[in-house]
Design a protein around this motif. Structure first.
Motif, PDB file in Angstrom:
ATOM      1  N   TYR A  90       0.840  -1.208   0.000  1.00 39.13           N
ATOM      2  CA  TYR A  90       0.000   0.000   0.000  1.00 39.13           C
ATOM      3  C   TYR A  90       0.871   1.252   0.000  1.00 39.13           C
ATOM      4  O   TYR A  90       0.606   2.209  -0.725  1.00 39.13           O
ATOM      5  N   ALA A  94       1.095   4.029  -2.900  1.00 42.80           N
ATOM      6  CA  ALA A  94       0.762   5.417  -2.563  1.00 42.80           C
ATOM      7  C   ALA A  94       1.895   6.370  -2.919  1.00 42.80           C
ATOM      8  O   ALA A  94       1.662   7.553  -3.148  1.00 42.80           O
ATOM      9  N   ARG A 100       0.140   7.314  -7.744  1.00 44.20           N
ATOM     10  CA  ARG A 100      -0.092   8.227  -6.636  1.00 44.20           C
ATOM     11  C   ARG A 100      -1.249   9.195  -6.870  1.00 44.20           C
ATOM     12  O   ARG A 100      -2.122   9.342  -6.015  1.00 44.20           O
ATOM     13  N   SER A 102      -3.893   9.139  -8.663  1.00 46.35           N
ATOM     14  CA  SER A 102      -5.242   8.583  -8.718  1.00 46.35           C
ATOM     15  C   SER A 102      -5.733   8.174  -7.341  1.00 46.35           C
ATOM     16  O   SER A 102      -6.930   8.175  -7.084  1.00 46.35           O
ATOM     17  N   GLY A 103      -4.820   7.808  -6.473  1.00 55.01           N
ATOM     18  CA  GLY A 103      -5.229   7.319  -5.164  1.00 55.01           C
ATOM     19  C   GLY A 103      -5.942   5.987  -5.292  1.00 55.01           C
ATOM     20  O   GLY A 103      -5.711   5.216  -6.211  1.00 55.01           O
ATOM     21  N   CYS A 104      -6.823   5.730  -4.380  1.00 54.89           N
ATOM     22  CA  CYS A 104      -7.633   4.515  -4.369  1.00 54.89           C
ATOM     23  C   CYS A 104      -9.071   4.941  -4.673  1.00 54.89           C
ATOM     24  O   CYS A 104      -9.601   5.841  -4.026  1.00 54.89           O
ATOM     25  N   THR A 107     -11.219   4.782  -1.579  1.00 57.76           N
ATOM     26  CA  THR A 107     -10.894   5.845  -0.631  1.00 57.76           C
ATOM     27  C   THR A 107     -11.371   7.190  -1.157  1.00 57.76           C
ATOM     28  O   THR A 107     -11.903   8.013  -0.395  1.00 57.76           O
ATOM     29  N   ASN A 108     -11.227   7.417  -2.464  1.00 60.63           N
ATOM     30  CA  ASN A 108     -11.731   8.647  -3.061  1.00 60.63           C
ATOM     31  C   ASN A 108     -13.243   8.752  -2.868  1.00 60.63           C
ATOM     32  O   ASN A 108     -13.775   9.828  -2.577  1.00 60.63           O
ATOM     33  N   GLN A 166      -5.888   3.203   4.504  1.00 60.23           N
ATOM     34  CA  GLN A 166      -6.680   4.231   3.825  1.00 60.23           C
ATOM     35  C   GLN A 166      -5.958   5.580   3.860  1.00 60.23           C
ATOM     36  O   GLN A 166      -5.943   6.309   2.879  1.00 60.23           O
ATOM     37  N   LYS A 169      -3.218   6.004   1.272  1.00 58.50           N
ATOM     38  CA  LYS A 169      -3.725   6.360  -0.061  1.00 58.50           C
ATOM     39  C   LYS A 169      -4.056   7.845  -0.152  1.00 58.50           C
ATOM     40  O   LYS A 169      -3.782   8.486  -1.170  1.00 58.50           O
ATOM     41  N   VAL A 170      -4.645   8.406   0.900  1.00 58.28           N
ATOM     42  CA  VAL A 170      -5.006   9.828   0.883  1.00 58.28           C
ATOM     43  C   VAL A 170      -3.757  10.699   0.885  1.00 58.28           C
ATOM     44  O   VAL A 170      -3.610  11.603   0.052  1.00 58.28           O
ATOM     45  N   LYS A 173      -1.715  10.480  -2.312  1.00 58.14           N
ATOM     46  CA  LYS A 173      -2.323  11.197  -3.433  1.00 58.14           C
ATOM     47  C   LYS A 173      -1.976  12.691  -3.394  1.00 58.14           C
ATOM     48  O   LYS A 173      -1.779  13.317  -4.427  1.00 58.14           O
TER      49      LYS A 173
END
Length: 193
Positions: A90, A94, A100, A102-104, A107-108, A166, A169-170, A173
């Motif tokens: 992860y 990330a 990066r 696009s993120g997840c 999560t988006n 999570q 990912k934030v 991004k």
């Protein structure tokens, strides 16, 4: 006689997923979808329903396509190396330049839609419940095998890891500094020692 579709609905759904993932729900208009999918507006509505229904189908598709990283946590043998590998994967995703920004997608969705969209919130929560359950089960096994100290609470550790994954990912991004997510991941993994 019914008309046959002049496009591949599966390919169109995949294209919609990619557009929503990159741009988000609000920033993607029906005109954007028509242009990106190469499918007429009426065909999109007839096949997928509203923009929201298309988004929800794309979110379901995303969840189906997620690599089954969690399978590693269910294999016999030592558990903590698989947990560490999951967290590091992860963090690497990330921090990777090509992934990066696009993120997840999930999560988006949690950030953009879940606070005011019950359907999106249910999808997000269902995914998080699954991840938490698998992590919890793995940590219980790790504790039973003597890999994890008996004074550690597998459920709270699983929840901490869910939030960490999570959060990676934030932050990944939004931050161009890969050390930020990698250092956080390693610090969290130190809690498992």
């Amino acid at each position: 006689m019914a008309r046959t579709k002049e496009f591949d609905p599966e390919a169109a759904l995949q294209a919609a997923l990619e557009l929503f993932w990159r741009r988000g729900y609000e920033a993607t208009s029906m005109s954007d979808l028509v242009a990106h999918l190469g499918v007429g507006r009426a065909s999109i509505y007839a096949t997928f329903g509203s923009k929201h229904e298309l988004y929800m189908k794309a979110l379901e598709r995303y969840q189906e396509q997620l690599p089954d990283l969690l399978r590693e946590l269910s294999r016999p043998g030592p558990v903590l190396p698989a947990v560490r590998a999951l967290v590091r994967r992860y963090a690497d995703e990330a921090a990777a330049d090509d992934l990066r920004l696009s993120g997840c997608f999930l999560t988006n969705t949690a950030a953009e839609l879940a606070p005011h969209d019950p359907g999106a919130a249910r999808q997000v929560e269902r995914n998080w419940d699954r991840l938490e359950t698998v992590l919890h089960g793995a940590l219980v096994r790790a504790q039973a095998q003597g890999e994890l100290s008996a004074d550690r609470d597998p459920l709270t550790l699983a929840r901490m890891l869910l939030v960490l994954l999570q959060g990676l990912k934030v932050v990944g991004k939004a931050s161009p500094d890969p050390a930020r997510v990698r250092d956080a991941a390693e610090q969290a993994l130190a809690l498992l020692d």
